[in-house]
Structures are given as structure tokens and as C-alpha cells.
Design a protein around this motif. Structure first.
Motif, PDB file in Angstrom:
ATOM      1  N   ILE A  16       0.885  -1.200  -0.069  1.00 30.96           N
ATOM      2  CA  ILE A  16       0.044   0.138   0.005  1.00 30.96           C
ATOM      3  C   ILE A  16       0.954   1.211   0.170  1.00 30.96           C
ATOM      4  O   ILE A  16       0.898   2.187  -1.015  1.00 30.96           O
ATOM      5  CB  ILE A  16      -0.990   0.194   1.258  1.00 30.96           C
ATOM      6  CG1 ILE A  16      -1.968  -1.311   1.276  1.00 30.96           C
ATOM      7  CG2 ILE A  16      -1.774   1.247   1.243  1.00 30.96           C
ATOM      8  CD1 ILE A  16      -2.677  -1.493  -0.046  1.00 30.96           C
ATOM      9  N   ARG A  17       1.930   1.419   0.782  1.00 37.11           N
ATOM     10  CA  ARG A  17       2.935   2.404   0.907  1.00 37.11           C
ATOM     11  C   ARG A  17       3.387   2.540  -0.363  1.00 37.11           C
ATOM     12  O   ARG A  17       3.704   3.970  -0.860  1.00 37.11           O
ATOM     13  CB  ARG A  17       3.764   2.184   1.802  1.00 37.11           C
ATOM     14  CG  ARG A  17       3.521   2.409   3.427  1.00 37.11           C
ATOM     15  CD  ARG A  17       4.643   2.086   4.270  1.00 37.11           C
ATOM     16  NE  ARG A  17       5.701   3.175   3.944  1.00 37.11           N
ATOM     17  CZ  ARG A  17       5.565   4.330   4.500  1.00 37.11           C
ATOM     18  NH1 ARG A  17       4.801   4.815   5.012  1.00 37.11           N
ATOM     19  NH2 ARG A  17       6.741   5.331   4.163  1.00 37.11           N
ATOM     20  N   ALA A  18       3.822   1.630  -1.478  1.00 35.32           N
ATOM     21  CA  ALA A  18       4.376   1.538  -2.448  1.00 35.32           C
ATOM     22  C   ALA A  18       3.325   1.957  -3.508  1.00 35.32           C
ATOM     23  O   ALA A  18       3.800   3.002  -4.422  1.00 35.32           O
ATOM     24  CB  ALA A  18       4.906   0.362  -3.239  1.00 35.32           C
ATOM     25  N   ALA A  19       1.965   1.710  -3.577  1.00 34.39           N
ATOM     26  CA  ALA A  19       1.087   2.455  -4.347  1.00 34.39           C
ATOM     27  C   ALA A  19       0.876   3.845  -4.146  1.00 34.39           C
ATOM     28  O   ALA A  19       0.788   4.444  -5.296  1.00 34.39           O
ATOM     29  CB  ALA A  19      -0.269   1.377  -4.166  1.00 34.39           C
ATOM     30  N   VAL A  20       0.843   4.255  -3.037  1.00 34.41           N
ATOM     31  CA  VAL A  20       0.567   5.504  -2.802  1.00 34.41           C
ATOM     32  C   VAL A  20       1.844   6.438  -3.006  1.00 34.41           C
ATOM     33  O   VAL A  20       1.638   7.504  -3.400  1.00 34.41           O
ATOM     34  CB  VAL A  20       0.350   5.846  -1.119  1.00 34.41           C
ATOM     35  CG1 VAL A  20       0.343   7.179  -0.854  1.00 34.41           C
ATOM     36  CG2 VAL A  20      -1.268   5.203  -0.784  1.00 34.41           C
ATOM     37  N   LEU A  74       5.003  10.622   3.870  1.00 25.99           N
ATOM     38  CA  LEU A  74       5.823  11.177   5.056  1.00 25.99           C
ATOM     39  C   LEU A  74       5.684  10.219   6.086  1.00 25.99           C
ATOM     40  O   LEU A  74       6.624  10.067   6.895  1.00 25.99           O
ATOM     41  CB  LEU A  74       5.603  12.758   5.371  1.00 25.99           C
ATOM     42  CG  LEU A  74       5.635  13.755   4.379  1.00 25.99           C
ATOM     43  CD1 LEU A  74       5.158  14.943   4.825  1.00 25.99           C
ATOM     44  CD2 LEU A  74       7.307  13.739   3.943  1.00 25.99           C
ATOM     45  N   ASP A  75       4.473   9.771   6.394  1.00 29.24           N
ATOM     46  CA  ASP A  75       3.946   9.109   7.390  1.00 29.24           C
ATOM     47  C   ASP A  75       2.881   8.216   6.890  1.00 29.24           C
ATOM     48  O   ASP A  75       2.195   8.486   6.019  1.00 29.24           O
ATOM     49  CB  ASP A  75       3.926   9.790   8.717  1.00 29.24           C
ATOM     50  CG  ASP A  75       2.841  11.017   8.587  1.00 29.24           C
ATOM     51  OD1 ASP A  75       2.022  10.792   7.454  1.00 29.24           O
ATOM     52  OD2 ASP A  75       3.170  11.889   9.178  1.00 29.24           O
ATOM     53  N   GLU A  76       2.146   7.458   8.148  1.00 37.48           N
ATOM     54  CA  GLU A  76       1.139   6.798   7.928  1.00 37.48           C
ATOM     55  C   GLU A  76      -0.086   7.602   7.745  1.00 37.48           C
ATOM     56  O   GLU A  76      -1.002   7.141   6.940  1.00 37.48           O
ATOM     57  CB  GLU A  76       0.880   5.691   8.799  1.00 37.48           C
ATOM     58  CG  GLU A  76      -0.405   4.752   8.861  1.00 37.48           C
ATOM     59  CD  GLU A  76      -0.382   3.718   9.755  1.00 37.48           C
ATOM     60  OE1 GLU A  76      -1.365   2.836   9.444  1.00 37.48           O
ATOM     61  OE2 GLU A  76       0.185   3.756  10.857  1.00 37.48           O
ATOM     62  N   ALA A  77      -0.144   8.709   8.150  1.00 36.53           N
ATOM     63  CA  ALA A  77      -1.486   9.360   8.250  1.00 36.53           C
ATOM     64  C   ALA A  77      -1.336  10.131   6.647  1.00 36.53           C
ATOM     65  O   ALA A  77      -2.580  10.241   6.219  1.00 36.53           O
ATOM     66  CB  ALA A  77      -1.082  10.622   9.124  1.00 36.53           C
ATOM     67  N   GLU A  78      -0.496  10.399   6.100  1.00 33.76           N
ATOM     68  CA  GLU A  78      -0.257  10.976   4.663  1.00 33.76           C
ATOM     69  C   GLU A  78      -0.680   9.827   3.810  1.00 33.76           C
ATOM     70  O   GLU A  78      -1.405   9.921   2.930  1.00 33.76           O
ATOM     71  CB  GLU A  78       0.913  11.519   4.140  1.00 33.76           C
ATOM     72  CG  GLU A  78       0.853  12.194   3.037  1.00 33.76           C
ATOM     73  CD  GLU A  78       2.156  12.911   2.456  1.00 33.76           C
ATOM     74  OE1 GLU A  78       2.050  13.722   1.789  1.00 33.76           O
ATOM     75  OE2 GLU A  78       3.210  12.246   2.818  1.00 33.76           O
TER      76      GLU A  78
END
Length: 254
Positions: free
Chosen positions: A223-227, A236-240
Motif C-alpha cells: 500500500i505504501r508503494a502504491a501511494v 511522509l508517514d502513515e497519516a499521509e
């Protein structure tokens, strides 16, 4: 206890949780008619639970109160619920004959949204959906993320009883974001099969949501890579990560 999703409007569900003695708690009756018909079929109304103030979740209550004047109603302390009800908030417990529910504050979709957890079920209104989450009409991304994380920490066998039949639409977005997720692929096919037979795709189980729902997986590399690919940089962080994922979903068309 017997759990029944009662269809309302185009895609809402009113949840009915029936004890062995036929006493039944109804959750978010946006329309009165499904509850009245269920009562005629043997479900004896014992209480109403409200998760938030939107009319498609509370619109039938006044008619039900007129029909059953002593029926207790529990919901958020919000002036936008213009009904006689017992206000509940974080840490409260609703106890009725045969029923016990813990109240969780889950702001994000609305500022006063609550969820009810009891008997292995989570009645979460429009906060957590199968394979998705609610829009942030009043809350911030940080608030919504915190609310979802609270729900994600419940026992994994918990049945997730959300307010709408959104699974297939949510699945399309989730597959777009997380195409290699085998558990998500299986869940999408399962939901397709259920809808082809006019069956509700909910409740889902929390363990399935943890494996498939991108909004509960904002810490995972996929999910982080897709975002990051969408942003053109690492979040920057999980909230972003969550905020951009929700913006992405808001504009997504299958």
C-alpha cells in the motif's frame, strides 16, 4: 444470537440482532418499514442503536418510537439527532436484557460517530466498510485513521456489520491499489458470487478485512508503494498514506 441484515433504500442495511427469546436490537433504522415487517415476523423490538446522525441511519426512528413508545434508543450526543434518545460516548456500556454492547468513539465520517461492539459483532455504521471505509465528511485523516486502527485491534473473528452494501465497488478500488493480493482476489470473487445470488456480502470478518482492506493496511509495503507511486515520492508517514489513499478513492471510477 441470530444476525440479520435488513435491506433499506438502495444499498443500506439495518442490522437486527435477535436473542433466543426473540428480543431484537435494531441498528441504524433509516427506514421504519423493514423493522415493522421484521417485528411482524417475530423479532420483538428491544432497543435501537444509532451510530451517527445521517438521515439514512436515523430516518425511521420517529415512526418506530410512535409505534413502540417505550422502546429505548441509544446514540451519539449530537444535536443533529432530533429524537428522544439516551446519549452514549466512548467507554459507555449499553446493557439490556440479554444484550451488552461497548461504545467506541470513532470520529472521521462524522465528528460524533460511534460504534457498538458486543456478542462478537461490530456495528460500525459508515466508519469501516467491507474492503473500504467511509468518506471524511467532518473528521481529519488522522482522526479517521485512528478510528480504523481502534477497530482493527478488536478480536480478528469479530463480524463487521457496516451500514452499506459497498463491497464490490470497494473491491474494484482495492484491486487497483493492491493487485497482487491473493486474499483480496478471493474476497472479490466471493462477493461477486454472493451478489449474483442476491445475498448480502456483509458481515465480513475482521481477519478478512485485515488481509484485504487497503485502509487497514496502510503500514504494508504494497500500500505504501502504491501511494508513493501516486504521489511521486514516499509518503511522509502513515497519516499521509491514509489521506492520499482516501483522496484516491474519492475520485476513483472503476
Amino acid at each position: 444470537m441470530r444476525l440479520t441484515p435488513l435491506p433499506a433504500f438502495q444499498d443500506n442495511y439495518i442490522w437486527a440482532l435477535q436473542a433466543p427469546d426473540a428480543g431484537t436490537v435494531f441498528v441504524d433504522p433509516g427506514q421504519a418499514r423493514p423493522v415493522i415487517e421484521a417485528a411482524a415476523g417475530g423479532m420483538q423490538p428491544r432497543a435501537i442503536l444509532l451510530t451517527h446522525h445521517h438521515d439514512d441511519h436515523i430516518g425511521g426512528v420517529r415512526e418506530l418510537q410512535a409505534r413502540w413508545p417505550d422502546l429505548p434508543v441509544f446514540g451519539p450526543d449530537d444535536e443533529r439527532i432530533p429524537l428522544a434518545h439516551v446519549p452514549v460516548a466512548e467507554g459507555d456500556r449499553v446493557e439490556l436484557a440479554g444484550f451488552v454492547f461497548d461504545v467506541l468513539s470513532v470520529p472521521g465520517h462524522t465528528r460524533s460517530h460511534v460504534a457498538f461492539h458486543g456478542h462478537g459483532r461490530l456495528f460500525c455504521g459508515d466508519t469501516l466498510f467491507s474492503l473500504g471505509c467511509g468518506r471524511m465528511f467532518e473528521g481529519t485523516p488522522a482522526q479517521m485513521l485512528a478510528s480504523l486502527q481502534r477497530l482493527a485491534a478488536l478480536p480478528p473473528q469479530t463480524e463487521v456489520c457496516c451500514g452499506h452494501e459497498y463491497t464490490l465497488g470497494n473491491a474494484a478500488f482495492a484491486r487497483h491499489v493492491d493487485p497482487a493480493n491473493a486474499a483480496l482476489q478471493r474476497r472479490q470473487q466471493e462477493a461477486r458470487d454472493m451478489r449474483e445470488h442476491s445475498l448480502a456480502t456483509v458481515p465480513s470478518h475482521l481477519h478478512s478485512e485485515l488481509a484485504c482492506n487497503p485502509f487497514l493496511r496502510t503500514r504494508t509495503p504494497a500500500i505504501r508503494a502504491a501511494v508513493a507511486a501516486r504521489l511521486g515520492r514516499a509518503p511522509l508517514d502513515e497519516a499521509e498514506t491514509f489521506a492520499e489513499l482516501r483522496r484516491w478513492k474519492d475520485g476513483f471510477r472503476a
